[in-house]
Design an enzyme around this catalytic site. Structure first.
Site, PDB file in Angstrom:
ATOM      1  CD  GLU A   1      -6.713  -2.095  -3.132  1.00  0.00           C
ATOM      2  OE1 GLU A   1      -5.592  -1.548  -3.002  1.00  0.00           O
ATOM      3  OE2 GLU A   1      -6.906  -3.301  -2.921  1.00  0.00           O
TER       4      GLU A   1
ATOM      5  CG  HIS B   1      -2.187  -0.704   1.092  1.00  0.00           C
ATOM      6  ND1 HIS B   1      -3.401  -0.146   1.408  1.00  0.00           N
ATOM      7  CD2 HIS B   1      -2.457  -1.953   0.643  1.00  0.00           C
ATOM      8  CE1 HIS B   1      -4.370  -1.021   1.179  1.00  0.00           C
ATOM      9  NE2 HIS B   1      -3.812  -2.132   0.716  1.00  0.00           N
TER      10      HIS B   1
END
Length: 321
Positions: free
Chosen positions: A107, A38
């Site tokens: 994402e 991330h």
């Protein structure tokens, strides 16, 4: 036979702690670990997001047997495929025979930082397929020239690599994605015990390939405390509908939506129990669905209570699955 692994949650823990948790996972008997990739945590409350490739290098020096993979890297925009190919090849040299590359379509939360348009799923799958093609070409060892629809690679060659490339495991959340994963990948990674997902993966050509899945748990002094921690730390990824993921761009967006999610909704997805039979039963759900690897994620800061519980109570119960 199922392998039990450990989820290194980079959204919740700083890099030095992740290294220590990987060492503990190896000590207590987990056979592999996966680490999230991330740029941002899901929420400000989680508070961490170290660079995964640096963390993998440190873990390589702190462990001896533990297999490691990313869960998952999106080699489509923030980290383009030629960089992922080099980073993963280097990780594989540090972890010979015990590294795999987990990939997915990403994402908006992490990928919007480049300022580029966030494409729909169909386009991102097209990008991922081209990215995986480039990664495999670079891992083959020759000089690569690629002029595709989404990527250009001009005379690139990876010198630091193993002769045997690591497996590429592809994330999927639905049947179409599972068929796609079977076509381009060496395995499947998912977050739910879905027989339909596994069946679609098999029908797409995935028979005989490994299937990984994530089990979310929270173990604390009592169930009420576990439920509170799970809601506080994991409401966003556990209970926010998948259709909202492309719409939410920053951790504050996820935090705002997470505030609307009830504790009960979170605990439908996160197992908040100190009953070892309940954990064994949940792992059995994944096995019965067709998964042969299950990595367990402990929500919250207290990982040591989880390690002790799984070492003494759960892992002995599931060795014969």
């Amino acid at each position: 036979m199922v392998e039990i692994g450990y989820q290194l949650s980079s959204e919740e823990h700083p890099a030095p702690d992740l290294v220590g948790y990987a060492r503990r996972a190896e000590e207590v008997g987990f056979s592999y670990a996966v680490v999230s990739d991330h740029y941002h945590p899901w929420t400000h409350r989680q508070g961490q997001a170290p660079f995964v490739w640096t963390v993998l290098g440190a873990i390589a020096q702190a462990t001896k047997r533990l297999r490691l993979g990313t869960a998952v890297t999106a080699p489509i925009r923030r980290t383009p495929p030629y960089l992922v190919a080099q980073a993963a090849a280097t990780a594989a040299t540090l972890l010979p025979g015990r590294f795999f590359l987990g990939v997915g379509t990403g994402e908006n939360l992490n990928e919007h930082i480049t300022g580029e348009w966030w494409p729909p799923t169909s386009v991102r799958r097209e990008m991922l397929a081209e990215a995986v093609e480039i990664i495999r070409e670079l891992w083959a060892g020759g000089t690569v020239e690629h002029f595709g629809r989404h990527y250009t690679v001009d005379n690139a060659r990876i010198y630091s690599r193993l002769s045997e490339p690591p497996p590429i495991i592809v994330a999927a959340g639905g049947s179409n994605a599972a068929e796609f994963a079977a076509r381009i990948g060496d395995g499947l990674i998912a977050v739910a015990p879905s027989p339909e997902l596994v069946d679609a993966f098999d029908q797409g050509g995935g028979k005989g390939k490994p299937r990984y899945a994530q089990l979310d748990v929270c173990i604390a002094n009592d169930e009420a405390e576990a439920r509170r921690i799970a809601h506080d730390q994991w409401a966003a990824p556990a209970a926010i509908p998948p259709r909202l993921l492309p719409k939410l761009r920053v951790p504050s967006d996820f935090q705002a939506v997470a505030e609307l999610v009830s504790e009960e909704q979170v605990c439908e997805r996160v197992l908040c129990s100190t009953d070892p039979d309940a954990h064994a039963a949940r792992i059995r759900e994944f096995v019965d669905a067709g998964f042969d690897h299950v990595h367990v994620h402990q929500a919250g800061a207290d990982q040591e209570t989880f390690f002790r519980f799984y070492e003494r109570e759960v892992l002995p119960r599931v060795r014969d699955l």
